[in-house]
Design an enzyme around this catalytic site. Sequence first.
Site, short mmCIF file in Angstrom:
data_model
loop_
_atom_site.label_atom_id
_atom_site.label_comp_id
_atom_site.label_asym_id
_atom_site.label_seq_id
_atom_site.Cartn_x
_atom_site.Cartn_y
_atom_site.Cartn_z
N SER A 143 1.43 -7.79 15.98
CA SER A 143 1.71 -6.90 17.10
C SER A 143 0.43 -6.23 17.60
CB SER A 143 2.70 -5.84 16.62
OG SER A 143 3.06 -5.05 17.69
N GLN A 171 8.52 -14.58 18.44
CA GLN A 171 9.22 -13.75 17.45
C GLN A 171 9.93 -12.59 18.14
OE1 GLN A 171 7.44 -10.83 14.68
NE2 GLN A 171 7.86 -12.33 13.09
N CYS A 191 9.39 -5.58 9.94
CA CYS A 191 8.53 -4.50 10.45
C CYS A 191 8.86 -3.16 9.77
CB CYS A 191 8.69 -4.39 11.96
SG CYS A 191 7.64 -3.10 12.64
N LYS A 202 11.32 -14.01 9.29
CA LYS A 202 10.21 -13.35 8.62
C LYS A 202 10.76 -12.12 7.88
CE LYS A 202 6.09 -11.55 7.70
NZ LYS A 202 5.23 -10.91 8.67
N GLY A 256 0.44 -12.06 2.93
CA GLY A 256 -0.03 -10.87 2.25
C GLY A 256 -1.34 -11.05 1.52
N ASP A 257 -2.35 -10.29 1.96
CA ASP A 257 -3.67 -10.28 1.33
C ASP A 257 -4.41 -11.61 1.46
OD1 ASP A 257 -3.22 -7.65 0.70
OD2 ASP A 257 -2.56 -8.08 -1.35
N ARG A 315 -4.21 -10.17 8.92
CA ARG A 315 -5.43 -9.37 9.14
C ARG A 315 -6.67 -10.23 8.96
NH1 ARG A 315 -4.05 -4.42 5.30
NH2 ARG A 315 -3.02 -6.12 4.15
C1 LIG Z 1 -1.70 -4.95 13.15
C2 LIG Z 1 -0.58 -5.76 12.54
C3 LIG Z 1 0.45 -6.19 13.34
C4 LIG Z 1 1.50 -6.95 12.78
N1 LIG Z 1 2.49 -7.43 13.59
C5 LIG Z 1 3.46 -8.22 13.09
C6 LIG Z 1 4.44 -8.82 13.94
O1 LIG Z 1 4.43 -8.63 15.16
N2 LIG Z 1 5.38 -9.59 13.35
C7 LIG Z 1 5.39 -9.85 12.00
O2 LIG Z 1 6.26 -10.57 11.52
N3 LIG Z 1 4.47 -9.31 11.19
C8 LIG Z 1 3.50 -8.53 11.70
N4 LIG Z 1 2.53 -8.02 10.88
C9 LIG Z 1 2.56 -8.39 9.45
C10 LIG Z 1 1.65 -9.61 9.19
O3 LIG Z 1 2.09 -10.75 9.87
C11 LIG Z 1 1.53 -9.91 7.70
O4 LIG Z 1 2.79 -10.25 7.17
C12 LIG Z 1 0.96 -8.72 6.92
O5 LIG Z 1 -0.14 -8.14 7.60
C13 LIG Z 1 0.51 -9.12 5.51
O6 LIG Z 1 -0.54 -10.01 5.57
P1 LIG Z 1 -2.09 -9.55 5.29
O7 LIG Z 1 -2.04 -8.61 4.10
O8 LIG Z 1 -2.78 -10.88 4.98
O9 LIG Z 1 -2.56 -8.88 6.52
C14 LIG Z 1 1.51 -7.24 11.40
C15 LIG Z 1 0.45 -6.77 10.61
C16 LIG Z 1 -0.59 -6.04 11.14
C17 LIG Z 1 -1.70 -5.58 10.27
#
Ligand SMILES: Cc1cc2nc3c(=O)[nH]c(=O)nc-3n(C[C@H](O)[C@H](O)[C@H](O)COP(=O)(O)O)c2cc1C
Length: 354
Positions: free
Chosen positions: A25, A77, A107, A148, A214-215, A238
């Site tokens: 997002s 989504q 979310c 998701k 995640g991570d 991220r």
């Molecule tokens: C800024 C931001 C926006 C996100 N927006 C969404 C989204 O629109 N839909 C979704 O399913 N997950 C969203 N997520 C979750 C990520 O897709 C992911 O599941 C989560 O960040 C864990 O992965 P990471 O630790 O590798 O970042 C968002 C995460 C972040 C940080």
Amino acid sequence: MGYDHFMLTIGSVEIGSPFVQAALSGYSDLPMRTIAKRLGCRFTLNEVVLDKFIMYPGKKNKRDLAMTDDMHPVGGQLMGSDPDVFAEAADVMVRAGYDVMDINFGCPVKKVLGRCRGGYMLGHPDEALAIVRNVYGAVSDRVPVTVKMRRGMDDSPEAERRFFEIFDGAFEIGVSAITVHGRTVEQRYKGPSKWEFLSTLKKYAGDRVVLGSGDLFRAEDCIRMLEQTGVDGVTIARGCIGNPWIFRECEALLAGRPKPDPPTIAEQRAVIAEHCELAREFFGDDRATRIMRKHCIRYASRHPSPKKVRRAFAEDVKTPKDWQNVFDHFYDSSVDYPAIPDDDAQLVAAGAEG
Ligand SMILES: Cc1cc2nc3c(=O)[nH]c(=O)nc-3n(C[C@H](O)[C@H](O)[C@H](O)COP(=O)(O)O)c2cc1C
């Protein structure tokens, strides 16, 4: 690790690679997804959209429904609370050209939970499955439907029971894949994503397609998640903001090749400038300046002087013209910059801000 083993397929959609650009997002708009695709990502997801917004014509709606020929396959989504509105919105997205319809039950934002959307659904399996059933009924004749989730509302046994009720129920209805972020809703982003949960889940799921989240900050993390947990694919979140090169790094490591050298200053400049230009065309000058500030701050992480570049992008860019000054000053390929660091500490630090 054998490459052929990881030819991810989601229903009728062959992705051909386990590395997916996650829904993000405020980030994974058409310009960001275009850059990811050009740099080798095979499947991207649009940022989550509220079902009601998709139904009503407006600028935001137009942007979320925008599609280009080179974007496929791409997932849309949705988030919402009313199964009928959800299904209608899914139909609109599929008619706009999305190849996969993803349902957000993850979310953790307070306002979203308060409005009975996103992660709220993990505590309400009946409501969640009513949405899955309606969306499946509305679009599954044309595209695969996916979900998701986070691994639960919290760490209680009741939350885990509800997770599995939704997980099994959604597959019984007919969804083609489920992505699981190994944190709870309560946890938000605090503490690690529990990869052991993903390992146990994938063993339990058998042939059902599970993607992990995640991570995943570096290419090595993505390979490690595939190896350790056995998931069919990983959604990079991220870790790909300001770092679209992660996809080629992942592909190389998976194929058993050495990790490619970090992007040169010239490559970085070309990609950032292209991203800025795409954003300008797509959003107009004002909005593009605001949106690209977040991306550019992250792009700075791959520069040999990340702090200075981050500050320049954050403080000195007021209009798109100012980007050029930053490029000329910090991304001048005739200058002999110090060696570009391989990601590690720098990228992990950048990702941890998100
Ligand atoms: C800024 C931001 C926006 C996100 N927006 C969404 C989204 O629109 N839909 C979704 O399913 N997950 C969203 N997520 C979750 C990520 O897709 C992911 O599941 C989560 O960040 C864990 O992965 P990471 O630790 O590798 O970042 C968002 C995460 C972040 C940080």
